[in-house]
Design a protein around this motif. Structure first.
Motif, PDB file in Angstrom:
ATOM      1  N   ARG A   1     -41.019  74.164   2.862  1.00 53.52           N
ATOM      2  CA  ARG A   1     -42.015  73.433   2.070  1.00 53.52           C
ATOM      3  C   ARG A   1     -42.607  72.273   2.859  1.00 53.52           C
ATOM      4  O   ARG A   1     -43.816  72.036   2.809  1.00 53.52           O
ATOM      5  CB  ARG A   1     -41.371  72.942   0.766  1.00 53.52           C
ATOM      6  CG  ARG A   1     -41.115  74.067  -0.219  1.00 53.52           C
ATOM      7  CD  ARG A   1     -40.382  73.630  -1.471  1.00 53.52           C
ATOM      8  NE  ARG A   1     -40.489  74.652  -2.510  1.00 53.52           N
ATOM      9  CZ  ARG A   1     -39.908  74.581  -3.694  1.00 53.52           C
ATOM     10  NH1 ARG A   1     -39.140  73.533  -4.002  1.00 53.52           N
ATOM     11  NH2 ARG A   1     -40.080  75.546  -4.587  1.00 53.52           N
TER      12      ARG A   1
ATOM     13  N   ARG B   1     -35.176  75.814   2.271  1.00 54.37           N
ATOM     14  CA  ARG B   1     -36.451  75.877   1.550  1.00 54.37           C
ATOM     15  C   ARG B   1     -37.208  74.558   1.673  1.00 54.37           C
ATOM     16  O   ARG B   1     -38.446  74.553   1.744  1.00 54.37           O
ATOM     17  CB  ARG B   1     -36.230  76.237   0.075  1.00 54.37           C
ATOM     18  CG  ARG B   1     -37.559  76.516  -0.645  1.00 54.37           C
ATOM     19  CD  ARG B   1     -37.363  77.093  -2.017  1.00 54.37           C
ATOM     20  NE  ARG B   1     -36.738  76.145  -2.943  1.00 54.37           N
ATOM     21  CZ  ARG B   1     -36.515  76.407  -4.229  1.00 54.37           C
ATOM     22  NH1 ARG B   1     -36.839  77.588  -4.737  1.00 54.37           N
ATOM     23  NH2 ARG B   1     -35.945  75.502  -5.009  1.00 54.37           N
TER      24      ARG B   1
ATOM     25  N   GLU C   1     -42.328  68.557  -3.083  1.00 54.61           N
ATOM     26  CA  GLU C   1     -41.492  69.702  -3.456  1.00 54.61           C
ATOM     27  C   GLU C   1     -40.278  69.810  -2.540  1.00 54.61           C
ATOM     28  O   GLU C   1     -39.185  70.177  -2.979  1.00 54.61           O
ATOM     29  CB  GLU C   1     -42.320  70.980  -3.406  1.00 54.61           C
ATOM     30  CG  GLU C   1     -43.350  71.080  -4.515  1.00 54.61           C
ATOM     31  CD  GLU C   1     -44.306  72.223  -4.298  1.00 54.61           C
ATOM     32  OE1 GLU C   1     -43.986  73.341  -4.736  1.00 54.61           O
ATOM     33  OE2 GLU C   1     -45.375  72.001  -3.692  1.00 54.61           O
ATOM     34  N   ALA C   2     -40.473  69.494  -1.259  1.00 51.41           N
ATOM     35  CA  ALA C   2     -39.324  69.456  -0.348  1.00 51.41           C
ATOM     36  C   ALA C   2     -38.313  68.422  -0.814  1.00 51.41           C
ATOM     37  O   ALA C   2     -37.095  68.665  -0.779  1.00 51.41           O
ATOM     38  CB  ALA C   2     -39.795  69.139   1.070  1.00 51.41           C
TER      39      ALA C   2
ATOM     40  N   GLU D   1     -40.503  80.369   2.588  1.00 51.76           N
ATOM     41  CA  GLU D   1     -40.199  79.737   1.296  1.00 51.76           C
ATOM     42  C   GLU D   1     -39.936  80.781   0.219  1.00 51.76           C
ATOM     43  O   GLU D   1     -38.994  80.656  -0.574  1.00 51.76           O
ATOM     44  CB  GLU D   1     -41.358  78.843   0.873  1.00 51.76           C
ATOM     45  CG  GLU D   1     -41.112  78.174  -0.470  1.00 51.76           C
ATOM     46  CD  GLU D   1     -42.325  77.455  -1.020  1.00 51.76           C
ATOM     47  OE1 GLU D   1     -42.214  76.920  -2.145  1.00 51.76           O
ATOM     48  OE2 GLU D   1     -43.378  77.426  -0.353  1.00 51.76           O
TER      49      GLU D   1
ATOM     50  N   ARG E   1     -45.885  70.039   1.892  1.00 56.41           N
ATOM     51  CA  ARG E   1     -45.600  69.872   0.465  1.00 56.41           C
ATOM     52  C   ARG E   1     -44.309  69.071   0.338  1.00 56.41           C
ATOM     53  O   ARG E   1     -43.266  69.565  -0.064  1.00 56.41           O
ATOM     54  CB  ARG E   1     -45.517  71.243  -0.214  1.00 56.41           C
ATOM     55  CG  ARG E   1     -46.893  71.899  -0.321  1.00 56.41           C
ATOM     56  CD  ARG E   1     -46.837  73.384  -0.586  1.00 56.41           C
ATOM     57  NE  ARG E   1     -45.863  73.727  -1.602  1.00 56.41           N
ATOM     58  CZ  ARG E   1     -45.188  74.886  -1.607  1.00 56.41           C
ATOM     59  NH1 ARG E   1     -45.388  75.784  -0.653  1.00 56.41           N
ATOM     60  NH2 ARG E   1     -44.333  75.149  -2.562  1.00 56.41           N
TER      61      ARG E   1
ATOM     62  N   SER F   1     -36.545  81.245  -1.866  1.00 58.12           N
ATOM     63  CA  SER F   1     -36.555  81.160  -3.334  1.00 58.12           C
ATOM     64  C   SER F   1     -35.837  82.354  -3.951  1.00 58.12           C
ATOM     65  O   SER F   1     -35.114  82.210  -4.952  1.00 58.12           O
ATOM     66  CB  SER F   1     -37.994  81.074  -3.841  1.00 58.12           C
ATOM     67  OG  SER F   1     -38.595  79.843  -3.468  1.00 58.12           O
TER      68      SER F   1
ATOM     69  N   GLN G   1     -45.278  73.188   5.154  1.00 56.30           N
ATOM     70  CA  GLN G   1     -46.569  73.418   4.499  1.00 56.30           C
ATOM     71  C   GLN G   1     -47.169  72.116   3.959  1.00 56.30           C
ATOM     72  O   GLN G   1     -48.116  72.142   3.175  1.00 56.30           O
ATOM     73  CB  GLN G   1     -46.387  74.418   3.351  1.00 56.30           C
ATOM     74  CG  GLN G   1     -45.899  75.787   3.801  1.00 56.30           C
ATOM     75  CD  GLN G   1     -45.518  76.650   2.618  1.00 56.30           C
ATOM     76  OE1 GLN G   1     -46.385  77.220   1.955  1.00 56.30           O
ATOM     77  NE2 GLN G   1     -44.222  76.757   2.337  1.00 56.30           N
TER      78      GLN G   1
ATOM     79  N   ASP H   1     -35.979  69.697  -3.491  1.00 58.41           N
ATOM     80  CA  ASP H   1     -34.864  70.493  -2.962  1.00 58.41           C
ATOM     81  C   ASP H   1     -33.817  69.612  -2.301  1.00 58.41           C
ATOM     82  O   ASP H   1     -32.606  69.833  -2.455  1.00 58.41           O
ATOM     83  CB  ASP H   1     -35.378  71.517  -1.952  1.00 58.41           C
ATOM     84  CG  ASP H   1     -35.989  72.743  -2.612  1.00 58.41           C
ATOM     85  OD1 ASP H   1     -35.684  73.006  -3.793  1.00 58.41           O
ATOM     86  OD2 ASP H   1     -36.779  73.441  -1.948  1.00 58.41           O
TER      87      ASP H   1
END
Length: 276
Positions: free
Chosen positions: A165, A161, A173-174, A141, A170, A145, A168, A177
């Motif tokens: 994410r 990315r 947040e994914a 990630e 997340r 970034s 993990q 993107d």
């Protein structure tokens, strides 16, 4: 579980982490300018000769990586540091030495000499894919970034990315993107499938269904889309629908990542049925 243990995410990790490194075309031109042979050394190859050597090195890196290591050393000794690093990183990745490859790509990106910003972004992206293969989604990630800091509208890097994410856990947040990627490229089947998977994991099954229908409209024969249909159906306890979708994925991609993942899902369903 590994960083890409979710079935659809795992396949996407495979698709993106193993995407072949492309030749960075301007590297040799920028690194050849103004570099004269050192005293008492054999004349350096011309820029054209070094470009041909770099292209040959990249081909070897994918097919016979041990030979590419030797060719990369030759480029390094000749003073063509950036193409040597790029070929070396690609060869290491082919050899399965992903963490080492990631560090080489990062070294190229962070010590670029005169290479263009877009080439630095490409090197950061290749570092991210190597970190994913090495099982380090957090570092992947971070590398993606850094690439996006240079080329913020790069759809492929946004998807990459998002995968890191999601690995993990997340997912929101994914989704950020993937939403951005689809604003820029609404016909991206990959982004649609990945957003469906992220919404499924986040509990938004209706949004997931919308995206997977859109993905199928773009590519009715996408094995990854059929795999996600199966996973979504399974999450809704619609086992007959899940089985049919998994079987379709297997038929479309019998030896590929979607088919193998779907085959494993079918095996798990069979095992559960027998255990009852």
């Amino acid at each position: 579980d590994g960083p890409c243990s979710d079935a659809t995410l795992g396949e996407s990790c495979a698709m993106h982490a193993f995407r072949p490194a492309r030749i960075i075309p301007l590297v040799l031109l920028t690194f050849s300018a103004g570099l004269a042979p050192r005293a008492a050394e054999a004349p350096r190859p011309t820029a054209a000769g070094a470009a041909a050597s770099y292209a040959a090195c990249m081909e070897l890196a994918r097919r016979t990586p041990d030979e590419a290591l030797v060719r990369a050393e030759g480029l390094m000794k000749a003073g063509f540091t950036a193409p040597a690093r790029h070929c070396l990183g690609t060869a290491l990745l082919t050899l399965g030495r992903a963490a080492q490859a990631a560090r080489v790509f990062l070294d190229l990106a962070r010590n670029p000499g005169d290479i263009a910003p877009t080439e630095r972004a490409e090197a950061f992206g290749q570092a991210g894919r190597a970190w994913l293969e090495a099982g380090d989604a957090a570092r992947a990630e971070a590398a993606y970034s850094e690439a996006l800091d240079i080329t913020p509208g790069d759809v492929l890097r946004l998807i990459d990315r998002a995968i890191a994410r999601g690995a993990q856990k997340r997912d929101f947040e994914a989704l950020d993107d993937l939403n951005r990627a689809l604003e820029l490229a609404p016909d991206s089947t990959d982004a649609r499938i990945l957003r469906a998977a992220a919404n499924r994991r986040a509990g938004a099954s209706e949004l997931a269904e919308e995206d997977i229908k859109a993905a199928l409209a773009l590519d009715p024969e996408s094995p990854a889309a059929w795999l996600e249909i199966g996973l979504l159906a399974q999450s809704r306890k619609q086992m007959a629908k899940a089985r049919a979708a998994f079987a379709k994925a297997v038929a479309l991609d019998p030896a590929g990542p979607s088919g193998l993942t779907a085959r494993a899902a079918l095996a798990r369903l069979d095992a559960r049925k027998k255990s009852r």
